[in-house]
Design a protein around this motif. Structure first.
Motif, PDB file in Angstrom:
ATOM      1  N   GLN A  12       0.905  -1.196  -0.076  1.00  0.00           N
ATOM      2  CA  GLN A  12      -0.095  -0.006   0.103  1.00  0.00           C
ATOM      3  C   GLN A  12       0.942   1.441   0.074  1.00  0.00           C
ATOM      4  O   GLN A  12       2.032   1.309   0.569  1.00  0.00           O
ATOM      5  CB  GLN A  12      -1.029   0.189   1.253  1.00  0.00           C
ATOM      6  N   ALA A  13       0.220   2.272  -0.522  1.00  0.00           N
ATOM      7  CA  ALA A  13       0.894   3.664  -0.310  1.00  0.00           C
ATOM      8  C   ALA A  13       1.340   4.032   1.028  1.00  0.00           C
ATOM      9  O   ALA A  13       0.629   3.818   1.997  1.00  0.00           O
ATOM     10  CB  ALA A  13       0.203   4.859  -0.884  1.00  0.00           C
ATOM     11  N   GLY A  14       2.712   4.402   1.084  1.00  0.00           N
ATOM     12  CA  GLY A  14       3.259   4.585   2.323  1.00  0.00           C
ATOM     13  C   GLY A  14       4.039   3.617   2.917  1.00  0.00           C
ATOM     14  O   GLY A  14       4.806   3.712   3.907  1.00  0.00           O
ATOM     15  N   GLY A  15       4.051   2.291   2.305  1.00  0.00           N
ATOM     16  CA  GLY A  15       4.649   1.117   2.808  1.00  0.00           C
ATOM     17  C   GLY A  15       6.053   1.158   2.441  1.00  0.00           C
ATOM     18  O   GLY A  15       6.447   2.046   1.670  1.00  0.00           O
ATOM     19  N   SER A  16       6.853  -0.135   2.719  1.00  0.00           N
ATOM     20  CA  SER A  16       8.115  -0.177   2.268  1.00  0.00           C
ATOM     21  C   SER A  16       8.345  -1.527   1.671  1.00  0.00           C
ATOM     22  O   SER A  16       7.496  -2.735   2.024  1.00  0.00           O
ATOM     23  CB  SER A  16       8.825  -0.180   3.757  1.00  0.00           C
TER      24      SER A  16
END
Length: 122
Positions: A12-16
């Motif tokens: 997800q967006a914001g993840g790594s």
């Protein structure tokens, strides 16, 4: 001479995510190791690179401050730590090796690994 990239996936967006590039078949101590990416319908673009011997790194402006390239000499492996991922980071990521001094273009890289897909959902 082989480069084996791994570590891609869906996030997800914001993840790594952390990508790995395992090098085999020769010593890469005199090489610059780079990461590129290619999104559908777009040209392959430079992401980051590291001088294997000195550890000097450089990045594309679009990933500076979010991505970190590093190496593990003992494991002959280069990593790309990707944080704060955005949907526009979605692409197939490739690792490559170059004997040029400051290579940023795909044509300056001599050895390529297979790609690993990174998909960032919004």
């Amino acid at each position: 001479v082989q480069l084996q990239a791994s570590g891609g996936g869906l996030v997800q967006a914001g993840g790594s995510l952390r990508l790995s590039c395992a090098a085999s078949g020769r010593t890469f101590s005199s090489y610059v190791m780079g990461w590129f990416r290619q999104a559908p319908g777009k040209e392959r673009e430079f992401v980051a690179a590291i001088n294997w011997r000195s550890g000097t790194t450089y990045y594309a402006d679009s990933v500076k401050g979010r991505f970190t390239i590093s190496r593990d000499n003992a494991k002959n492996t280069v990593f790309l730590q990707m944080n704060s991922l955005k949907p526009e980071d979605t692409a197939v990521y490739y690792c490559a090796a170059s004997r040029s001094v400051y290579p940023r273009g795909p044509s300056e890289y001599d050895v390529w690994g297979q790609g690993t897909q990174v998909t960032v959902s919004s």
